[in-house]
Enzyme design. Structure first.
Site, PDB file in Angstrom:
ATOM      1  N   ASP A   1       0.817  -1.214   0.000  1.00  0.00           N
ATOM      2  CA  ASP A   1       0.000   0.000   0.000  1.00  0.00           C
ATOM      3  C   ASP A   1       0.850   1.263   0.000  1.00  0.00           C
ATOM      4  O   ASP A   1       1.812   1.389   0.747  1.00  0.00           O
ATOM      5  CB  ASP A   1      -0.923   0.030   1.213  1.00  0.00           C
ATOM      6  CG  ASP A   1      -1.874   1.207   1.117  1.00  0.00           C
ATOM      7  OD1 ASP A   1      -2.691   1.210   0.186  1.00  0.00           O
ATOM      8  OD2 ASP A   1      -1.765   2.136   1.937  1.00  0.00           O
TER       9      ASP A   1
ATOM     10  N   ASN B   1      -4.073  10.326  -1.463  1.00  0.00           N
ATOM     11  CA  ASN B   1      -4.011   9.457  -2.646  1.00  0.00           C
ATOM     12  C   ASN B   1      -4.695   8.128  -2.341  1.00  0.00           C
ATOM     13  O   ASN B   1      -4.293   7.442  -1.424  1.00  0.00           O
ATOM     14  CB  ASN B   1      -2.541   9.211  -3.035  1.00  0.00           C
ATOM     15  CG  ASN B   1      -2.438   8.459  -4.341  1.00  0.00           C
ATOM     16  OD1 ASN B   1      -3.334   8.531  -5.180  1.00  0.00           O
ATOM     17  ND2 ASN B   1      -1.366   7.716  -4.516  1.00  0.00           N
TER      18      ASN B   1
ATOM     19  N   ASP C   1      -7.890   4.456   6.118  1.00  0.00           N
ATOM     20  CA  ASP C   1      -6.625   4.850   5.488  1.00  0.00           C
ATOM     21  C   ASP C   1      -5.950   5.956   6.300  1.00  0.00           C
ATOM     22  O   ASP C   1      -5.366   6.886   5.741  1.00  0.00           O
ATOM     23  CB  ASP C   1      -6.837   5.263   4.021  1.00  0.00           C
ATOM     24  CG  ASP C   1      -5.516   5.325   3.251  1.00  0.00           C
ATOM     25  OD1 ASP C   1      -4.460   4.976   3.822  1.00  0.00           O
ATOM     26  OD2 ASP C   1      -5.538   5.737   2.073  1.00  0.00           O
TER      27      ASP C   1
END
Lengths: 431, 314
Positions: free
Chosen positions: A159, A285, A312
């Protein structure tokens, strides 16, 4: 025997898809039964009984955030494992999964063990590390995936760095399948992203900054799903942000591909216009997209194309973000805002609370093979999140438990908050 | 006996072909046990050994087999041949063909090379290993070794462990043992298993784990892992391979009591198999090498001796 009884709460259970008032009993850290009134658990001779009165509150299976960046080891000034866990408690989570882009990256048993030991020292909630797909996150060679699994990793992912080498990703899927580990893909075509810093569109044009086209995400998701389909491998797609991505995944699921995906609250809450004043705390992002994408993500959540809501959570220090849009790092914190932002979908009547329990507990547990978690059921781990869906509050900077304060939501009014998190029967006050 | 002039693939053989090879090999094995290890069976026959890849076992095994049958053998060292000057495989064979050999024994890094050669020569072609395709004489010697210990192949559970995708030994063994009715369990990382699986081959299944593969196994065939595989992402590292895909004494203890451990060699000790298993004489590795000579004598005899003697005298 240690016993905890949660009385009078409304249990939002993803397994039965119901919201029913009933009591829950946790014995020695394990759920031992759920009654429907007082008095069901009186027979115990145990001296150590604790009772929580959840009258007017909702009781959910312990929430799991499957996409978190803790910055330890390596970037402890942004976040430590302990500070990240404190933020997670405040956000209502009993388990979090940390991504491997630390320094050194989590590509080996030694880093994995370090992280797990640190989390045990903090002793708050469960931490499940996600190991690296490639050694050093360089996208060149596979990391020791079996060793990562054996030392406690629940998935593998690079990731932050998409795996550009298609053969590496294909073989990672196959090799990980040997160990029953899911691959979590940050799907992005790096050559298309180029030097982009925000969504490519009218706003990037207005600001005069380089854009990241939505197709950069969609084309990569198409590739990754193609691989999963061809090789019969299990794939989870991280942080879906565009309408096109939701379409691609919806189609793949209809075809029977073993693919799951997540989105993050900001993708159904904010648009690219949040960056209009060059706000680096909205630089992330994948980037914030458009109103059309928000609608598509919401639809995906409702029709179950999207399986998971994850934060996230990506802490960066004040100084790192206090610069130009071009120069600032991607990422925002999210552990404490996931639940209140998701409650907005409850207020909009798009989701029931048992849907939220599915998206933030049951499905993450299922995808990551966390057996005995993700539901309120006899024999499951005694992990519970108790929420007050009516509580009105303001997300002010002083409420942030993270070491980093990079959130575009500071100052926003919320309705709904976690009151308690219960981890293996131990009660922690969340807020 | 339905034999053609060549031995290129196990798939070209019938069950009874396999058994005739083994029966013949049993007879030839006796020659190697004699004081004078030579018979005149193939006197006057010329065999060319053409090895495009390094080989110790297979090459010396074929050469000894030829010598014990009194054939004239010619070894072409590719590194010192016209191949280094750019001669094509076709031209090499056509030139050698002019020298009237009776057989070519071919080891080639390209799959299908022996088949290609068989189309342009009248001589018999024996495949001594082609690319990732097949290694039929290895399979015959594996079957012979197993049959010396176990009477009925069809009642056996055979585990084949390791890099199946790139193993010509695995492929030939799977074809041969499946034909004889053995239950075959395949195990290895999915990145080293054929994507298509084995649904087209009877009695073959992919085991869910190492333990399932070896549990109550009568035969365990371990395959060599090539170190280069890590470079192409097939495995993370040799260390990781050792940790998860090595046959250990603990795993071996799950197998049936009279389990036979086979390995085609060369062995990477303590990578795919614990050195201690070899040191404690638990394997049949050296028995396989011994039987290799007998099997290759049988192959040469059956392709050259039997076949040609049926031709009318000119």
């Amino acid at each position: 025997m240690k016993r905890l009884i949660i009385k009078n709460g409304i249990v939002a259970d993803p397994l039965s898809r119901t919201e029913v008032k009933r009591d829950i009993c946790i014995e020695d850290g394990i759920i031992r039964g759920a009654g429907n009134g007082t008095g069901d658990f009186k027979k115990s001779r145990s001296a150590d009984i604790k009772i929580i009165n959840a009258d007017g509150l909702y009781v959910l299976p312990g929430l799991i955030d499957m996409h978190v960046h803790l910055r330890e080891p390596g970037y402890e000034y942004k976040e430590t494992i302990k500070s990240g866990m404190e933020a997670a408690v405040s956000g209502g989570f009993t388990s979090i999964c940390c991504m491997p882009n630390t320094n050194p990256p989590n590509d080996s048993a030694s880093v994995n063990n370090y992280i797990i030991n640190k989390s045990k020292e903090a002793g708050l909630i469960n931490l499940f590390p996600i190991g690296a797909i490639s050694r050093g996150l360089k996208g060149e060679n596979l990391s020791d995936i079996g060793e990562l699994k054996e030392s406690g990793a629940v998935a593998i992912s690079d990731d932050g760095n998409p795996v550009s080498d298609t053969s590496l990703l294909a073989r990672a899927m196959l090799y990980a399948k040997t160990f029953g580990l899911p691959v979590i893909s940050h799907s992005e075509d790096l050559s298309l992203r180029g030097k982009g810093v925000m969504n490519e569109g009218f706003t990037s044009q207005a600001l005069g900054v380089a854009g990241i086209p939505s197709i950069a995400e969609e084309i990569a998701i198409e590739r990754d799903i193609g691989l999963a389909k061809y090789y019969g491998a299990k794939l989870h797609i991280a942080h879906v942000s565009t309408a096109g991505s939701v379409d691609v995944i919806r189609r793949a699921k209809k075809e029977g591909v073993d693919v799951t995906c997540e989105t993050c609250p900001h993708y159904f809450t904010l648009t690219e216009e949040s960056l209009l004043n060059y706000n680096t705390n909205a630089k992330i992002n994948p980037p914030l997209r458009t109103g059309r994408d928000i609608l598509a993500v919401k639809e995906g959540l409702v029709d179950r194309t999207i399986d998971v809501i994850a934060s996230d959570h990506a802490p960066h220090s004040e100084d790192e973000k206090d610069t130009t849009l071009d120069n600032a790092p991607f990422g925002i914190i999210g552990l404490q805002t996931l639940l209140p932002l998701t409650f907005k979908l409850y207020a909009e009547k798009r989701l029931f609370l048992h849907d939220i329990a599915r998206l933030v507990s049951q499905n993450p547990a299922r995808i990551l093979n966390l057996s005995g978690r993700g539901g309120i059921k006899e024999g499951y781990a005694g992990d519970i999140t108790i929420v007050d869906v009516r509580k009105k509050w303001k997300f002010s900077e002083n409420k942030i438990k993270s070491l980093s304060k990079n959130s575009p939501f500071i100052g926003m009014d919320f309705t709904g908050i976690a009151v308690y998190v219960i981890v293996s029967g131990n009660v922690i006050s969340a807020n | 006996m339905s034999l053609k002039k060549d031995l290129i693939s196990i798939k070209d053989l019938t069950k009874s072909d396999i058994y005739s090879f083994i029966e013949t090999a049993k007879e030839f094995k006796k020659i190697s046990l004699k004081d004078i290890k030579k018979v005149p069976t193939l006197r006057g026959k010329t065999v060319i050994n053409l090895f495009y890849e390094p080989s110790t076992r297979t090459r010396s095994s074929f050469e000894i087999a030829q010598k014990r049958l009194s054939a004239d053998s010619l070894n072409i060292a590719i590194s010192q041949s016209s191949v280094t000057k750019g001669e094509t495989l076709k031209d090499t064979i056509l030139n050698l063909e002019s020298m009237k050999p009776d057989a070519f024994v071919i080891r080639h890094h390209e799959s299908g090379a022996p088949y290609f050669i068989s189309k342009i020569t009248k001589a018999s072609v024996i495949n001594a290993g082609d690319g990732i395709n097949e290694h039929p004489t290895q399979t015959l010697l594996d079957i012979m070794t197993v049959m010396e210990e176990k009477k009925d192949i069809s009642s056996l559970k055979v585990a084949i462990i390791g890099d199946i995708s790139h193993s010509r030994v695995a492929r030939s063994d799977i074809f041969g043992l499946s034909m004889l009715g053995a239950d075959i369990y395949i195990y290895g990382p999915y990145s080293l298993l054929p994507v298509t699986g084995f649904k087209d081959i009877p009695n073959v299944r992919i085991a869910k784990g190492f333990k399932e593969a070896v549990k109550n196994a009568d035969v365990i065939i371990m395959l060599r892992i090539q170190k280069e595989r890590a470079g192409y992402h097939f495995i993370p590292s040799i260390e990781e391979y050792r940790n998860f895909f090595k046959l250990t004494p603990e795993l071996l203890s799950l197998a049936s009591k009279g389990v036979m451990v086979l390995h085609p060699g060369p062995v990477n000790r303590d990578v795919e198999i614990s050195g201690s298993i070899i040191n404690r004489d638990k394997t049949f590795i050296f028995k396989q090498v011994e039987n290799g000579i007998a099997v290759r004598m049988a192959c040469l005899y059956m392709l050259l001796g039997v076949q040609k003697s049926l031709e009318p005298d000119i």
